[in-house]
Write an enzyme that holds these catalytic residues in place. Sequence first.
Site, PDB file in Angstrom:
ATOM      1  N   GLY A 112       0.155   1.518  -3.108  1.00  0.00           N
ATOM      2  CA  GLY A 112      -0.114   0.839  -4.346  1.00  0.00           C
ATOM      3  C   GLY A 112       0.644   1.148  -5.417  1.00  0.00           C
ATOM      4  O   GLY A 112       0.493   0.943  -6.617  1.00  0.00           O
ATOM      5  N   GLY A 113       1.802   2.409  -5.773  1.00  0.00           N
ATOM      6  CA  GLY A 113       2.337   3.080  -6.405  1.00  0.00           C
ATOM      7  C   GLY A 113       3.915   1.453  -7.075  1.00  0.00           C
ATOM      8  O   GLY A 113       3.677   1.703  -8.373  1.00  0.00           O
ATOM      9  N   LYS A 114       4.504   1.084  -5.966  1.00  0.00           N
ATOM     10  CA  LYS A 114       5.461  -0.074  -6.663  1.00  0.00           C
ATOM     11  C   LYS A 114       4.967  -1.210  -7.393  1.00  0.00           C
ATOM     12  O   LYS A 114       4.973  -2.260  -8.328  1.00  0.00           O
ATOM     13  CB  LYS A 114       6.543  -0.151  -5.916  1.00  0.00           C
ATOM     14  N   ARG A 165      -5.301   0.282   4.253  1.00  0.00           N
ATOM     15  CA  ARG A 165      -5.331   0.866   3.701  1.00  0.00           C
ATOM     16  C   ARG A 165      -5.037  -0.423   2.138  1.00  0.00           C
ATOM     17  O   ARG A 165      -4.752  -0.126   0.631  1.00  0.00           O
ATOM     18  CB  ARG A 165      -3.411   0.444   3.621  1.00  0.00           C
ATOM     19  N   ASP A 211       9.699  -3.234   0.258  1.00  0.00           N
ATOM     20  CA  ASP A 211       9.368  -1.366   0.249  1.00  0.00           C
ATOM     21  C   ASP A 211       9.161  -1.505   2.157  1.00  0.00           C
ATOM     22  O   ASP A 211       8.065  -0.852   2.247  1.00  0.00           O
ATOM     23  CB  ASP A 211       8.855  -1.011  -0.554  1.00  0.00           C
ATOM     24  N   ALA A 248       0.692  -1.288   0.093  1.00  0.00           N
ATOM     25  CA  ALA A 248       0.165   0.043  -0.079  1.00  0.00           C
ATOM     26  C   ALA A 248       0.940   1.449  -0.271  1.00  0.00           C
ATOM     27  O   ALA A 248       1.976   1.500   0.787  1.00  0.00           O
ATOM     28  CB  ALA A 248      -0.885  -0.131   1.464  1.00  0.00           C
ATOM     29  N   CYS A 272      12.196   4.783   2.688  1.00  0.00           N
ATOM     30  CA  CYS A 272      12.593   5.808   2.362  1.00  0.00           C
ATOM     31  C   CYS A 272      13.205   7.141   3.344  1.00  0.00           C
ATOM     32  O   CYS A 272      13.051   7.280   4.085  1.00  0.00           O
ATOM     33  CB  CYS A 272      11.385   6.507   1.979  1.00  0.00           C
TER      34      CYS A 272
END
Length: 451
Positions: free
Chosen positions: A115-117, A140, A180, A113, A233
């Site tokens: 969901g970009g990747k 999420r 991630d 979540a 990140c």
Amino acid sequence: MALPEKFLKNMQEILSDENYQNYLDSFLCDRYYGLRVNTSKISVEDFLRISPFELKPVSWCKEGFYYDGKKERPAKHPYYYAGLYYLQEPSAMYPASILDIKENEIVLDGCAAPGGKSSQLLAKMPDSSYLISNDISPSRCMGLLKNLTLTGRDNYCVISTDLVELSKKVQNCFDKILLDAPCSGEGMFRKDPALINQWYPEINDFYQQKQKQIIQAALRMLKPTGQIVYSTCTFSKMEDEDIVEFAIENDSNLQLERLEKFDGFCDGLNEKTKDCARLYPFLIDGEGHFTALLTRLGSNKTQSFELNNGHKYDIIESIKEFLSLVNKGWANGYFKRINDKIYYIKNQFENFSKVRTISSGLMVGTMKNNRFEPSTALALSLKMNQFANVLNLKSDDIRTIKYLKGETINIAQEKLDDGYVLVCVDGYSLGFGKNSGGVLKNKYEVNYRWQ
């Protein structure tokens, strides 16, 4: 902007004096805004021809572009609702871009979540491969599912489970894993200053323990010849290089791969981890990120988690009539009714049980009082030429926004057949409506609508 004293001390240890000052100065600059073209629906070249925005390419992602967040509002354009692009912070486009996914591979996005990747992985995956997109938070996962639906793909499912628990059920099963990992978020301080107030002196220790558990679980689930992308990140060595070294120490067959470094990228902090990539906001046009690619060396002797592509499928009688309007191949999956919803399941897993499943596949529609109502997810998976009755609106047609807001629209001048209509914008699908004598009753679902 007041940064925590302990955090600043940590950054001074990582950076040279000059770079430390450059890092502090980066907070005086604006954050960067990015969008990534969904190549499942449109090529980069074709999108640039129709793009209403002024775009500049992101060097490390060929589908990625910068836009001016002060002037442009791509989330308020019909193309966003058609899934032609995903809005994503530029540095976050890097981790998924380095995974090379081949035919018939099974891929796990472990902490997916919003969901970009995951959507980036789907866009590059062959139809024969399959994505399991997981997040521990069921709430999420709803946003995650929506973002995957907008890709237009059907070779995925969404689950919500703890990776440690999942690793007890399946081992040696995934060809590729994207991890991630949850982290202290230090690289996002400029983008989201609220994260600064959530930082506390013990936060790196807290997340490191979580990350160790997660990467151990991922290693149990990785095939003998598989690959893991580990990313965060954050800038913390404890959460970045230390986790990579921990993984290698726990698996002697793991090899750290040398990543392609773009202008402004930095190596890992020591000799063992120099092949990792560090992204700093004072060296690139983006925020902070860390990425490592790990390959497991060995022969692929076990595979306890197999795709079942040959499952016989029955088209439920009640949806046969509607499906006669759809020119889409269904041969590699089957239809299944779960409560009142009907799913097209592209692949089924033989031993994937007792896991909380948010979506088993593409949600085709819902049964209501023995009547079938097609879903917006199905509409978004169709190309314009795959449905018998199509309303193709222009992006600047006032009816397009009315439709996206859920309003009834007049389509008498188009002279379409009564019944279900696939509504498109400039040739790209949005959702369904139902025509009755030139009046289109809106079937665009609430959670997709223009806000």
